[in-house]
Design a protein around this motif. Sequence first.
Motif, short mmCIF file in Angstrom:
data_model
loop_
_atom_site.label_atom_id
_atom_site.label_comp_id
_atom_site.label_asym_id
_atom_site.label_seq_id
_atom_site.Cartn_x
_atom_site.Cartn_y
_atom_site.Cartn_z
N VAL A 3 -0.84 1.11 9.38
CA VAL A 3 -0.59 0.97 7.94
C VAL A 3 -1.48 -0.15 7.42
O VAL A 3 -1.55 -1.23 8.01
CB VAL A 3 0.89 0.62 7.68
CG1 VAL A 3 1.14 0.43 6.19
CG2 VAL A 3 1.81 1.67 8.26
N ARG A 4 -2.17 0.13 6.33
CA ARG A 4 -2.98 -0.90 5.67
C ARG A 4 -2.23 -1.34 4.42
O ARG A 4 -1.83 -0.52 3.60
CB ARG A 4 -4.35 -0.39 5.27
CG ARG A 4 -5.14 -1.42 4.42
CD ARG A 4 -6.55 -1.02 4.16
NE ARG A 4 -7.33 -0.92 5.39
CZ ARG A 4 -7.78 -1.96 6.10
NH1 ARG A 4 -7.52 -3.19 5.72
NH2 ARG A 4 -8.49 -1.77 7.18
N ILE A 5 -2.05 -2.65 4.30
CA ILE A 5 -1.55 -3.22 3.05
C ILE A 5 -2.77 -3.78 2.35
O ILE A 5 -3.45 -4.67 2.88
CB ILE A 5 -0.50 -4.33 3.31
CG1 ILE A 5 0.70 -3.75 4.06
CG2 ILE A 5 -0.07 -4.95 1.98
CD1 ILE A 5 1.73 -4.79 4.47
N MET A 6 -3.08 -3.25 1.20
CA MET A 6 -4.30 -3.62 0.49
C MET A 6 -4.34 -5.13 0.25
O MET A 6 -3.34 -5.72 -0.14
CB MET A 6 -4.40 -2.85 -0.82
CG MET A 6 -4.58 -1.36 -0.58
SD MET A 6 -4.64 -0.37 -2.07
CE MET A 6 -6.21 -0.88 -2.74
N SER A 72 -0.98 -3.73 -2.64
CA SER A 72 -0.70 -5.16 -2.45
C SER A 72 0.58 -5.53 -3.19
O SER A 72 1.04 -4.79 -4.07
CB SER A 72 -1.87 -6.00 -2.97
OG SER A 72 -2.00 -5.84 -4.37
N SER A 73 1.13 -6.66 -2.86
CA SER A 73 2.39 -7.09 -3.47
C SER A 73 2.27 -7.38 -4.96
O SER A 73 3.26 -7.35 -5.68
CB SER A 73 2.96 -8.31 -2.75
OG SER A 73 2.05 -9.37 -2.81
N ALA A 82 -1.10 5.43 -9.44
CA ALA A 82 -2.36 6.09 -9.10
C ALA A 82 -2.48 6.38 -7.60
O ALA A 82 -3.22 7.27 -7.20
CB ALA A 82 -3.54 5.23 -9.56
N MET A 83 -1.72 5.65 -6.77
CA MET A 83 -1.78 5.83 -5.31
C MET A 83 -0.78 6.88 -4.82
O MET A 83 -0.83 7.27 -3.66
CB MET A 83 -1.47 4.51 -4.61
CG MET A 83 -2.49 3.43 -4.84
SD MET A 83 -2.02 1.90 -4.01
CE MET A 83 -2.23 2.36 -2.29
N LEU A 84 0.14 7.30 -5.67
CA LEU A 84 1.23 8.17 -5.23
C LEU A 84 0.76 9.56 -4.84
O LEU A 84 -0.15 10.12 -5.45
CB LEU A 84 2.27 8.32 -6.35
CG LEU A 84 3.10 7.09 -6.67
CD1 LEU A 84 4.00 7.37 -7.86
CD2 LEU A 84 3.90 6.64 -5.47
#
Length: 92
Positions: A3-6, A72-73, A82-84
């Motif tokens: 998993v990448r957290i931006m 990101s948080s 937009a990421m959904l």
Amino acid sequence: MIVRIMGEGQVALADSHLAELDGLDDELLAEMESGDGPGFRATLHELLARVRELGTALPDDSLEPSELILPSSDATLEEVRAMLRDDGLIPG
């Protein structure tokens, strides 16, 4: 699963944790649909905190392919929208 957290890096996360994270993802979707900004922000922070707690951070120089990318948080509601995908940020 990687998993990448931006803006932060990558975390190795066992698939067995996806059900718990999917519950938070469902909450996040509902808050986005209702326009609940404070609820959205709190749930996004909780989701990312659980990923960090349940997973193992990969070294910064590791470049594994990410199977899941999370915002990101400090991402805005519009950026997350937009990421959904059809089923939210977390598949399932």
